[in-house]
Design an enzyme around this catalytic site. Structure first.
Site, short mmCIF file in Angstrom:
data_model
loop_
_atom_site.label_atom_id
_atom_site.label_comp_id
_atom_site.label_asym_id
_atom_site.label_seq_id
_atom_site.Cartn_x
_atom_site.Cartn_y
_atom_site.Cartn_z
CB CYS A 272 -0.89 0.03 1.25
SG CYS A 272 -1.90 -1.41 1.42
CB ILE A 273 2.77 2.82 2.79
CG1 ILE A 273 1.68 2.44 3.79
CG2 ILE A 273 3.30 4.22 3.09
CD1 ILE A 273 0.38 3.19 3.64
#
Ligand code: SAJ
Length: 443
Positions: A272-273
């Protein structure tokens, strides 16, 4: 059409489809099944489909017992047969949206799902895209495919975006109790999509457009990437000033308002990040705007592995040892503590950079028995006393809770601690090079 669909959702007579049965799709599918809907999960993997229909879950947050019960009750079934999409009244799409090596969005899976649905869509169908993507995807990529099939969005069919907020392994927040943001192409789309999720989730947050909903997710994860980049830069600042960054952050975190604690590390991993902010950066580049915060955070976060290797080199240097030929034990390779996920893990960069300098690198990770990288298999070594004392340096890259860090400090010659896992321990045989300048290292 809208009222017919709302009635089917209200009476639970609607057939719900979920496309993509991974860590987002499978838990979502079962939440619908648990409130009485007939749910068909569609996935291109025959193996996953077969296992799910046999009651075997491949997702850590979905117990096989729960899955098996719903399969046996005829409430959930998996299929790889695209024509089954035709039976569905509502479809949530939860397929991967990776980034290509060039940091450009790879929309292959979303396009494949959208095309499959367009081939099997019918009046009265609701489609919700959940995969994290650049703002505009739902309107620019999904809507035309439905209209090419002769359907008018907002009247014949309904189309919305709703970001997934699944945090695998989170003991507190799950699919059911995490607020769900929903944004439609038209108000009617927002209404029916909200009704779909309100049937089984605790809190719905309707917003005014699909772009709004797409940006909500990107803001959430860009917020993390930028703040992690900030504390990683504070790590560099504190190293140069001979100050303990962890002490600074812990003291700042006593501020009861206007501050949120983030911690420095060896870089950022996960699916995600490190990736999500680049969806926004990519879209804005097409509009000739440079998203400087995203780019700067990504620059700082991706230079952290090299800084870790520099700290190892300095620690070895104080023992008059070159990196070349030194035996380095990397402790923890998963992308964050107490999980087994290696995706984008900074440990991969740390190992690669050390080996580029001809170090002899081994790793131990209680959650990762082995992994393949650059075409070859690596296996976790046993954390024996011999292994710990034989290493010229031990680098804590991921601070799994199950490791006895006092034992590591007692037995290792030197410890490079990127996660503050050895804070407050009695100094053992090891010198801890928890700063760039070992002369300032704690005894
Ligand atoms: N990290 C730091 N310092 C921090 C926080 C994280 O270096 O202060 C590193 C982690 O070690 C990891 C990476 O950043 O390598 C990402 O960590 P993360 O805590 O953000 O965990 P993820 O990647 O599992 O992010 C997910 C996201 N969930 C969704 O996208 C639905 C994120 O939005 C959540 O906020 C996060 O979980 C969470 O809070 O656990």
């Amino acid at each position: 059409m809208k009222n017919q669909l709302l009635a089917k959702l209200e009476s639970r007579k609607a057939c719900i489809g979920v496309v993509g049965l991974g860590y987002v799709g499978l838990p979502l599918a079962l939440e619908f099944a648990k409130v009485g809907f007939k749910v068909i999960g569609y996935d291109v993997s025959e193996r996953i489909v077969k296992n799910l229909n046999a009651g075997h879950s491949h997702i850590q947050d979905v117990p096989s017992s729960e899955l098996d019960e719903l399969v046996k009750a005829g409430k959930f079934e998996a299929t790889a047969d695209e024509s089954r999409l035709r039976e569905m009244d509502a479809i949530s799409i939860a397929v991967p949206t990776p980034l290509a090596k060039t940091r450009d969005p790879d929309m292959t899976y979303v396009i494949a799902a959208a095309d499959a649905i367009a081939r099997n869509c019918h009046p009265g169908l609701l489609i919700v895209l959940e995969s994290t993507t650049y703002p505009g995807t739902t309107r620019e990529l999904m809507q035309p495919k439905l209209e090419a099939a002769g359907l008018t969005v907002g009247e014949d069919v309904f189309l919305a975006f709703s970001p997934e907020r699944v945090d695998p392994g989170n003991p507190k927040w799950n699919t059911k109790n995490t607020p769900k943001v929903v944004g439609g192409i038209t108000p009617a789309c927002t209404e029916v999509a909200s009704a779909l999720y309100a049937s089984c989730l605790e809190q719905i947050v309707p917003v005014s457009s699909t772009e709004t909903a797409e940006l909500v997710k990107l803001l959430e994860n860009t917020f993390r990437s930028v703040n992690i980049g900030l504390v990683n830069e504070m790590q560099i600042v504190c190293d140069k000033l001979g100050v303990n960054v962890w002490e600074v952050i812990d003291a700042a975190a006593t501020k009861p308002f206007g501050f949120m604690k983030f911690t420095p590390g060896p870089g950022i991993g996960g699916h995600c990040i490190p990736l999500d902010p680049h969806y926004l950066a990519w879209k804005m580049r097409t509009l000739n705007y440079k998203t400087r915060f995203i780019d700067l955070a990504s620059e700082i976060n991706s230079e952290m592995p090299a800084l870790v290797v520099e700290r190892v080199a300095q620690a070895l240097n104080s023992d008059k040892k070159p990196v070349n030929g030194s035996r380095i034990l990397v402790l923890g390779v998963a992308y964050k503590r107490d999980i087994d996920d290696m995706r984008e893990s900074p440990a991969l960069d740390v190992i690669r950079l050390l080996e580029e300098q001809k170090a002899d690198v081994v790793y131990h990770d209680p959650h990762v028995a082995s992994f393949r990288e650059d075409g070859h298999e690596r296996h976790s070594v046993e954390l024996t006393d011999e292994e710990l004392s034989a290493a010229d340096a031990v680098v804590i890259v991921t601070d799994h809770s199950s490791i006895d860090y006092q034992r590591v400090v007692n037995l290792a010659k030197v410890v490079v601690d990127t996660r503050n896992a050895t804070a407050g321990l009695k100094p053992g045989g090891a010198r801890s090079a928890s700063r760039t300048r070992p002369d300032l290292a704690l005894a």
